[in-house]
Design an enzyme around this catalytic site. Structure first.
Site: not given
Length: 301
Positions: A53, A115, A145
């Site tokens: 995010k 990620h 987020s």
């Protein structure tokens, strides 16, 4: 990628978080670990790395347009098919893993997203001197987020309420580990690995055109001013939010009735979520966790 509909998905329970080599993970990102670890990068690969995010889809789309802007896949293939998520292994929902998708990419360069914290990145990326674009977002907006993302994404752990989620975030118990270690680990890597561009989400919001220019110069692309302006316009938040190829609306394990995948894309939205007490506690923890790194963030622009 065949994925069942939401109704059948409700039967699946949310994944458990466990400690994986010192980092909180779920099986969706560790089940294919041998293949991830031994993934063979190429010299012309471009790895898009972020904490969840932090602007992953945004930068992915910019790079996709810079390299393959006129490709017919742009309008027919969702971005997660064009830019595979390296460590993903959603076996209940797809027969294809992220590493297989990356191996089978027909494009050159291959755009691949991850990620993973820097210490988990397959070593072949460093050995091949592949280019890496890292995007970092300030911790407060990132936490907000991530909270809304976990609410709507059935393959993420149950977030609980905002207060308990924020506590978990400060303790670094989210999937992919502590935000603090992630952004500072990649920042340290940048000091010794020249093929890494470290971008800030806040800079992208402030002046997208300028950051597109930075990307072009880092990647050695001679994109015309007109082309850059066109891309900058196409990647504005509202345009991407309406675009079915970028807004993830075609992923049925995301429940858009709870929250859209692309929610606001603003800097400073944390002010609508943090109480004064939460903010004070967060600032205290932040100073403690970030005291050894030189990376600096803006929480408003």
């Amino acid at each position: 990628m065949e994925i069942p509909d939401m109704a059948s998905l409700k039967l699946h329970s949310r994944p458990e978080v466990f400690d994986f080599e010192g980092v909180s993970m779920t099986r969706f990102f560790t089940d294919n670990w041998e293949k991830v670890k031994n993934f063979q990068a190429r010299p012309d690969d471009i790895l898009i790395a972020t904490y969840p995010k932090a602007g992953t889809t945004w930068v992915s789309y910019i790079l996709d347009l810079l390299y393959f802007g006129n490709d017919e896949h742009q309008t027919s293939q969702p971005i997660y098919m064009r830019i595979p998520f390296l460590e993903s292994c959603f076996q209940e929902f797809s027969t294809v893993t992220g590493t297989e998708m990356a191996d089978n990419l027909p494009t050159s360069p291959r755009l691949i997203k991850t990620h993973l914290p820097v210490q988990f990145v397959p070593k072949s990326f460093w050995e091949q001197n592949s280019r890496i674009v890292y995007v970092a977002r300030n911790a407060k907006d990132n936490a907000v987020s991530y909270f809304h993302f976990d609410r709507m994404n059935m393959v993420q752990p149950e977030p609980g309420d905002w207060n308990s989620f924020l506590e978990k975030f400060m303790k670094g118990k989210n999937v992919f580990g502590p935000w603090y270690d992630h952004v500072s680990g990649w920042w340290e890597k940048k000091q010794t690995y020249s093929n890494l561009l470290y971008l800030f989400y806040e800079d992208l919001v402030e002046d997208t055109g300028r950051e597109v220019e930075h990307l072009c110069s880092f990647l050695g692309l001679s994109t015309s001013v007109e082309e850059r302006e066109k891309i900058t316009k196409g990647v504005q938040f509202d345009a991407m939010k309406q675009n079915k190829m970028t807004n993830h609306v075609t992923i049925p394990f995301m429940d858009f009735k709870i929250s859209p995948f692309m929610r606001k894309g603003k800097v400073g939205d944390w002010k609508c979520h943090f109480t004064v007490a939460q903010n004070e506690e967060f600032d205290e923890v932040y100073q403690q966790k970030m005291k050894k790194t030189t990376v600096k963030f803006r929480t408003e622009i």
